[in-house]
Motif scaffolding. Structure first.
Motif, PDB file in Angstrom:
ATOM      1  N   HIS A  82       0.993  -1.161   0.033  1.00  0.00           N
ATOM      2  CA  HIS A  82      -0.033   0.062  -0.202  1.00  0.00           C
ATOM      3  C   HIS A  82       1.087   1.200  -0.197  1.00  0.00           C
ATOM      4  O   HIS A  82       0.663   2.067  -0.882  1.00  0.00           O
ATOM      5  CB  HIS A  82      -0.859   0.129   1.174  1.00  0.00           C
ATOM      6  CG  HIS A  82      -1.804   1.169   1.337  1.00  0.00           C
ATOM      7  ND1 HIS A  82      -2.947   1.479   0.707  1.00  0.00           N
ATOM      8  CD2 HIS A  82      -1.825   2.479   2.312  1.00  0.00           C
ATOM      9  CE1 HIS A  82      -3.395   2.555   1.078  1.00  0.00           C
ATOM     10  NE2 HIS A  82      -2.716   3.198   1.746  1.00  0.00           N
ATOM     11  N   LEU A  83       2.002   1.311   0.960  1.00  0.00           N
ATOM     12  CA  LEU A  83       2.662   2.602   0.989  1.00  0.00           C
ATOM     13  C   LEU A  83       3.581   2.675  -0.294  1.00  0.00           C
ATOM     14  O   LEU A  83       3.786   3.715  -0.885  1.00  0.00           O
ATOM     15  CB  LEU A  83       3.433   2.155   2.273  1.00  0.00           C
ATOM     16  CG  LEU A  83       2.782   2.346   3.664  1.00  0.00           C
ATOM     17  CD1 LEU A  83       3.886   2.292   4.612  1.00  0.00           C
ATOM     18  CD2 LEU A  83       1.822   3.464   3.645  1.00  0.00           C
ATOM     19  N   TRP A  84       4.253   1.554  -0.699  1.00  0.00           N
ATOM     20  CA  TRP A  84       4.818   1.435  -1.991  1.00  0.00           C
ATOM     21  C   TRP A  84       4.040   2.182  -3.158  1.00  0.00           C
ATOM     22  O   TRP A  84       4.681   3.037  -3.938  1.00  0.00           O
ATOM     23  CB  TRP A  84       5.714   0.253  -2.361  1.00  0.00           C
ATOM     24  CG  TRP A  84       6.562   0.159  -3.224  1.00  0.00           C
ATOM     25  CD1 TRP A  84       7.841   0.401  -3.236  1.00  0.00           C
ATOM     26  CD2 TRP A  84       6.636   0.043  -4.857  1.00  0.00           C
ATOM     27  NE1 TRP A  84       8.602   0.096  -4.270  1.00  0.00           N
ATOM     28  CE2 TRP A  84       7.865  -0.024  -5.324  1.00  0.00           C
ATOM     29  CE3 TRP A  84       5.211  -0.290  -5.544  1.00  0.00           C
ATOM     30  CZ2 TRP A  84       7.955  -0.048  -7.047  1.00  0.00           C
ATOM     31  CZ3 TRP A  84       5.414  -0.252  -7.193  1.00  0.00           C
ATOM     32  CH2 TRP A  84       6.825  -0.200  -7.370  1.00  0.00           C
ATOM     33  N   PHE A  85       2.986   1.659  -3.281  1.00  0.00           N
ATOM     34  CA  PHE A  85       2.122   2.085  -4.564  1.00  0.00           C
ATOM     35  C   PHE A  85       1.802   3.667  -4.404  1.00  0.00           C
ATOM     36  O   PHE A  85       1.571   4.364  -5.372  1.00  0.00           O
ATOM     37  CB  PHE A  85       0.683   1.287  -4.838  1.00  0.00           C
ATOM     38  CG  PHE A  85       1.398  -0.063  -5.619  1.00  0.00           C
ATOM     39  CD1 PHE A  85       1.691   0.172  -6.986  1.00  0.00           C
ATOM     40  CD2 PHE A  85       1.559  -1.192  -4.993  1.00  0.00           C
ATOM     41  CE1 PHE A  85       2.169  -0.943  -7.597  1.00  0.00           C
ATOM     42  CE2 PHE A  85       1.815  -2.449  -5.578  1.00  0.00           C
ATOM     43  CZ  PHE A  85       2.133  -2.185  -7.093  1.00  0.00           C
ATOM     44  N   MET A  86       1.492   3.940  -3.067  1.00  0.00           N
ATOM     45  CA  MET A  86       1.211   5.398  -2.929  1.00  0.00           C
ATOM     46  C   MET A  86       2.370   6.375  -3.181  1.00  0.00           C
ATOM     47  O   MET A  86       2.267   7.226  -3.701  1.00  0.00           O
ATOM     48  CB  MET A  86       0.944   5.697  -1.403  1.00  0.00           C
ATOM     49  CG  MET A  86      -0.394   5.085  -0.931  1.00  0.00           C
ATOM     50  SD  MET A  86      -0.561   5.484   0.906  1.00  0.00           S
ATOM     51  CE  MET A  86      -0.562   7.430   0.943  1.00  0.00           C
ATOM     52  N   ALA A  87       3.749   5.741  -2.897  1.00  0.00           N
ATOM     53  CA  ALA A  87       4.924   6.635  -3.326  1.00  0.00           C
ATOM     54  C   ALA A  87       5.196   6.569  -4.772  1.00  0.00           C
ATOM     55  O   ALA A  87       5.335   7.664  -5.315  1.00  0.00           O
ATOM     56  CB  ALA A  87       6.118   5.780  -2.601  1.00  0.00           C
ATOM     57  N   LYS A  88       4.717   5.720  -5.472  1.00  0.00           N
ATOM     58  CA  LYS A  88       4.742   5.502  -7.045  1.00  0.00           C
ATOM     59  C   LYS A  88       3.696   6.392  -7.566  1.00  0.00           C
ATOM     60  O   LYS A  88       4.077   7.039  -8.483  1.00  0.00           O
ATOM     61  CB  LYS A  88       4.807   3.871  -7.304  1.00  0.00           C
ATOM     62  CG  LYS A  88       4.804   3.747  -8.815  1.00  0.00           C
ATOM     63  CD  LYS A  88       4.558   2.293  -8.998  1.00  0.00           C
ATOM     64  CE  LYS A  88       4.330   2.047 -10.545  1.00  0.00           C
ATOM     65  NZ  LYS A  88       3.211   2.355 -11.253  1.00  0.00           N
ATOM     66  N   ASP A  89       2.482   6.181  -7.181  1.00  0.00           N
ATOM     67  CA  ASP A  89       1.349   6.739  -7.887  1.00  0.00           C
ATOM     68  C   ASP A  89       0.648   7.947  -7.287  1.00  0.00           C
ATOM     69  O   ASP A  89      -0.079   8.589  -7.906  1.00  0.00           O
ATOM     70  CB  ASP A  89       0.327   5.682  -7.922  1.00  0.00           C
ATOM     71  CG  ASP A  89       0.960   4.513  -9.054  1.00  0.00           C
ATOM     72  OD1 ASP A  89       1.821   4.629  -9.778  1.00  0.00           O
ATOM     73  OD2 ASP A  89       0.462   3.167  -8.359  1.00  0.00           O
ATOM     74  N   ASP A  90       0.890   8.271  -6.084  1.00  0.00           N
ATOM     75  CA  ASP A  90      -0.084   8.993  -5.497  1.00  0.00           C
ATOM     76  C   ASP A  90       0.583  10.566  -4.988  1.00  0.00           C
ATOM     77  O   ASP A  90      -0.175  11.427  -4.312  1.00  0.00           O
ATOM     78  CB  ASP A  90      -0.712   8.511  -4.120  1.00  0.00           C
ATOM     79  CG  ASP A  90      -1.758   7.407  -4.444  1.00  0.00           C
ATOM     80  OD1 ASP A  90      -1.898   7.246  -5.982  1.00  0.00           O
ATOM     81  OD2 ASP A  90      -2.190   6.669  -3.627  1.00  0.00           O
ATOM     82  N   THR A  91       1.849  10.824  -5.202  1.00  0.00           N
ATOM     83  CA  THR A  91       2.248  12.174  -4.993  1.00  0.00           C
ATOM     84  C   THR A  91       3.589  12.700  -5.810  1.00  0.00           C
ATOM     85  O   THR A  91       4.139  11.526  -6.198  1.00  0.00           O
ATOM     86  CB  THR A  91       2.941  11.814  -3.311  1.00  0.00           C
ATOM     87  OG1 THR A  91       3.606  13.136  -3.086  1.00  0.00           O
ATOM     88  CG2 THR A  91       4.223  10.634  -3.416  1.00  0.00           C
ATOM     89  N   ASP A  92       3.841  13.642  -5.907  1.00  0.00           N
ATOM     90  CA  ASP A  92       4.801  14.140  -6.807  1.00  0.00           C
ATOM     91  C   ASP A  92       5.700  15.042  -5.742  1.00  0.00           C
ATOM     92  O   ASP A  92       6.731  15.670  -6.129  1.00  0.00           O
ATOM     93  CB  ASP A  92       4.568  15.165  -7.840  1.00  0.00           C
ATOM     94  CG  ASP A  92       3.688  14.455  -8.993  1.00  0.00           C
ATOM     95  OD1 ASP A  92       4.322  13.280  -9.304  1.00  0.00           O
ATOM     96  OD2 ASP A  92       2.627  14.982  -9.459  1.00  0.00           O
ATOM     97  N   ASP A  93       5.510  14.840  -4.388  1.00  0.00           N
ATOM     98  CA  ASP A  93       6.120  15.587  -3.442  1.00  0.00           C
ATOM     99  C   ASP A  93       7.377  14.589  -2.871  1.00  0.00           C
ATOM    100  O   ASP A  93       7.188  13.471  -2.284  1.00  0.00           O
ATOM    101  CB  ASP A  93       5.324  15.907  -2.187  1.00  0.00           C
ATOM    102  CG  ASP A  93       6.045  16.989  -1.170  1.00  0.00           C
ATOM    103  OD1 ASP A  93       6.987  16.479  -0.807  1.00  0.00           O
ATOM    104  OD2 ASP A  93       5.454  17.970  -0.944  1.00  0.00           O
ATOM    105  N   ARG A  94       8.460  15.093  -2.948  1.00  0.00           N
ATOM    106  CA  ARG A  94       9.659  14.184  -2.655  1.00  0.00           C
ATOM    107  C   ARG A  94       9.812  14.018  -1.350  1.00  0.00           C
ATOM    108  O   ARG A  94      10.143  12.781  -0.808  1.00  0.00           O
ATOM    109  CB  ARG A  94      10.821  15.124  -3.247  1.00  0.00           C
ATOM    110  CG  ARG A  94      11.381  15.052  -4.839  1.00  0.00           C
ATOM    111  CD  ARG A  94      12.612  15.545  -5.037  1.00  0.00           C
ATOM    112  NE  ARG A  94      12.951  15.515  -6.381  1.00  0.00           N
ATOM    113  CZ  ARG A  94      13.944  15.524  -6.890  1.00  0.00           C
ATOM    114  NH1 ARG A  94      15.044  15.760  -6.111  1.00  0.00           N
ATOM    115  NH2 ARG A  94      14.118  15.567  -8.261  1.00  0.00           N
ATOM    116  N   ALA A  95       9.427  14.912  -0.325  1.00  0.00           N
ATOM    117  CA  ALA A  95       9.329  14.789   1.037  1.00  0.00           C
ATOM    118  C   ALA A  95       8.561  13.735   1.560  1.00  0.00           C
ATOM    119  O   ALA A  95       8.580  12.819   2.219  1.00  0.00           O
ATOM    120  CB  ALA A  95       9.109  16.074   1.827  1.00  0.00           C
ATOM    121  N   VAL A  96       7.150  13.701   0.885  1.00  0.00           N
ATOM    122  CA  VAL A  96       6.167  12.847   1.099  1.00  0.00           C
ATOM    123  C   VAL A  96       6.554  11.349   0.727  1.00  0.00           C
ATOM    124  O   VAL A  96       6.587  10.428   1.484  1.00  0.00           O
ATOM    125  CB  VAL A  96       4.897  13.223   0.294  1.00  0.00           C
ATOM    126  CG1 VAL A  96       3.881  11.813   0.481  1.00  0.00           C
ATOM    127  CG2 VAL A  96       4.343  14.292   1.010  1.00  0.00           C
TER     128      VAL A  96
END
Length: 336
Positions: A82-96
């Motif tokens: 869940h967290l990996w795909f959030m990092a891949k698809d759900d944000t363009d913010d580097r800090a997030v």
């Protein structure tokens, strides 16, 4: 209560209410009649899932997906993805993305049951599954349970648990309030449970003294001589469990080589007759009895929210890297 003299905290409060609503009245009457008919409970064991707590939700938690994992590590793996795909698809913010990937890195190497990422707390949570029993029979679906008559095997099914808010102090009807009160002292006492399991169960009565009932779910079960065995997974509606039972008999058993051509034909005819009935809850084929059973799950709650896995909750395997490496820019590096 002496520890909280000013106000009972949410995890100790059962808020019983009565609504002037005909549907509510019928549901209450149905639940009360069912508790009288099926007064005892049979505990199957723990199930695991995920909960999240966002800033605006505190102190409450919300289930993220279904409570249907048999081992804590299965839920940890689900959180990892869940967290990996959030990092891949759900944000363009580097800090997030950095925060999400840091949590993923922990889950790849440690059997942790809680991580925080991008301001959200994520927790692996447990609940005990049980069914009510009376007169030697497990409780079937209640007339007021949400149901349908759709036999289409591809029919969409609502989730059992996704989005459910774990709110111990939420208003409930008298029957649910009484039912929850009766579960406050529930623990594993049978000698069939190992000593460490029973000890952890006793400790949970103190560390997580509150209880919340999750939405009801339904399974097809096979009645044995002195026990029951699971045939299908959990479903949000009785009809979902009925469709799953038909699929088990007509597709799964022949595909797995557990039914020859003659048996497959007998199963197919029995399944057809089963589907011709209106919301059937029992099927007998070749001396085997299958029941559609109403399943309940009770989650223990403490001052900091829902209970995590216990030390005695065994895992069949440990954490591992499940996805390719990703950097804070979202660039994925695939192995050779």
């Amino acid at each position: 209560m002496a520890d909280h003299p000013e106000l009972s905290p949410d995890h100790l409060t059962i808020n019983v209410t009565r609504r002037d609503d005909p549907v509510f009245e019928v549901t209450e009457a149905d639940a009360f009649a069912s508790l009288r008919t099926y007064p005892d409970i049979v505990v199957r064991g723990p199930m695991f899932g995920l909960a999240e707590q966002r800033r605006g939700d505190r102190p409450r938690w919300r289930l993220l997906g279904e409570m249907d994992s048999g081992f804590p590590q299965m839920a940890r793996d689900e959180l990892n993805s869940h967290l990996w795909f959030m990092a891949k698809d759900d944000t363009d913010d580097r800090a997030v993305r950095r925060s999400l990937l840091a949590a993923v890195a922990r889950l790849e190497t440690e059997p942790v049951d809680e991580v925080s990422a991008a301001g959200v707390r994520y927790r692996v949570v447990r609940a005990d599954e049980f069914a009510r029993i009376g007169g030697g029979r497990l409780e079937p679906p209640r007339p007021t349970d949400v149901d349908s008559d759709d036999w289409d095997p591809n029919a969409p099914e609502p989730p059992c648990d996704d989005g459910f808010v774990i709110d111990h102090a939420a208003a409930v009807g008298l029957t649910e309030g009484l039912g929850r009160a009766s579960l406050l002292s529930l623990s594993y006492t049978s000698s069939r449970f190992p000593d460490d399991v029973r000890a952890d169960s006793r400790r949970a009565l103190t560390s997580h003294p509150g209880v919340v009932l999750l939405p009801p779910a339904f399974r097809a079960m096979e009645r044995k001589e002195a026990s029951w065995s699971m045939v299908t997974g959990l479903h949000a509606t009785p009809q979902g469990a009925r469709r799953s039972l038909v699929h088990h008999l007509t597709v799964s058993l022949p595909r797995l080589g557990k039914a020859d051509e003659k048996e497959a034909l007998v199963h197919a005819r029995a399944a057809d007759r089963f589907a011709e009935r209106t919301r059937p809850n029992e099927l007998v084929v070749r001396g085997r009895r299958f029941d559609i059973v109403r399943v309940e799950r009770v989650m223990r709650v403490g001052p900091d929210g829902p209970e995590k896995p216990r030390p005695s909750d065994a895992d069949a395997y440990g954490p591992s890297q499940m996805h390719p490496a990703m950097d804070e820019s979202g660039v994925i590096t695939y192995g050779a």
